[in-house]
Design an enzyme around this catalytic site. Structure first.
Site, short mmCIF file in Angstrom:
data_model
loop_
_atom_site.label_atom_id
_atom_site.label_comp_id
_atom_site.label_asym_id
_atom_site.label_seq_id
_atom_site.Cartn_x
_atom_site.Cartn_y
_atom_site.Cartn_z
CG HIS A 1 6.69 1.99 11.13
ND1 HIS A 1 6.12 1.16 10.20
CD2 HIS A 1 7.48 1.22 11.91
CE1 HIS A 1 6.52 -0.08 10.43
NE2 HIS A 1 7.35 -0.07 11.46
CG ASN B 1 -1.89 -1.21 1.17
OD1 ASN B 1 -2.56 -1.46 0.18
ND2 ASN B 1 -1.89 -2.00 2.23
CD GLU C 1 10.34 -1.58 12.51
OE1 GLU C 1 11.14 -1.85 13.45
OE2 GLU C 1 9.15 -1.92 12.53
C1 DQA Z 1 3.12 2.19 8.33
C2 DQA Z 1 2.32 1.77 9.58
C3 DQA Z 1 1.66 0.42 9.38
O1 DQA Z 1 0.91 0.06 10.52
C4 DQA Z 1 0.72 0.46 8.19
O2 DQA Z 1 0.17 -0.81 7.96
C5 DQA Z 1 1.37 1.00 6.97
C6 DQA Z 1 2.25 2.16 7.09
C7 DQA Z 1 3.70 3.59 8.47
O3 DQA Z 1 4.58 3.91 7.68
O4 DQA Z 1 3.28 4.38 9.31
O5 DQA Z 1 1.10 0.55 5.86
O6 DQA Z 1 4.20 1.29 8.18
#
Ligand code: DQA
Length: 146
Positions: free
Chosen positions: A99, A10, A97
């Site tokens: 987010h 996504n 990692e």
């Molecule tokens: C994410 C956080 C995840 O929980 C979510 O499923 C994503 C994006 C983020 O970049 O904040 O697709 O990895």
């Protein structure tokens, strides 16, 4: 130095996907900024897939091709993929990692990462700037500790 950014499911929709959470900046635009900032200093490549196995294959392929470090936003696989965690433990390049959102302020199931313990460190909640911050962490000489 060669750094590869890998995005999971996504995240090809960044800029359009839930802008209230992920903002309005597309990954193309983010990558353009990163290339402007870093092209004279490093080789920066990018891979995105919506498929768990493709992400795992790419980690091994890029390691074998000589990548020095990964910046990984595995999207929802962060919270579900033991297979991705195993792959991160099996490869040697350090992984940061990322987010975009602050997952610790979100639903409880997003507050646990299966990947964090297999990564060198993480950048959480700084929006798209997290990718740059991860690169800075690598360039700052964060050393592989496993
Ligand atoms: C994410 C956080 C995840 O929980 C979510 O499923 C994503 C994006 C983020 O970049 O904040 O697709 O990895």
């Amino acid at each position: 130095m060669w750094i590869e950014i890998i995005n999971g499911p996504n995240l090809h929709r960044l800029g359009k996907r839930e802008p209230g959470i992920y903002g309005t900046v597309s990954m193309d635009s983010c990558l353009e900024t990163l290339h402007q900032l870093y092209d004279d200093r490093l080789r920066l490549t990018y891979f995105q897939s919506n498929h768990e196995g493709a992400l795992i294959d790419r980690l091994y392929e890029s390691q074998d091709a000589g990548v020095d470090a990964f910046v990984l936003n595995a999207g929802a696989y962060t919270h579900t993929s033991l297979a991705l965690a195993d792959a991160l433990r099996a490869i040697t390049p350090p992984t940061i990692e990322v987010h975009i959102s602050n997952v610790y302020q979100r639903e409880e199931l997003r507050q646990h990462s299966l990947l964090s313990s297999a990564c060198q460190g993480g950048i959480v909640g700084f929006g798209m700037d997290g990718y740059r911050l991860a690169i800075e962490a690598i360039l700052g000489g964060a050393s592989p500790n496993r």
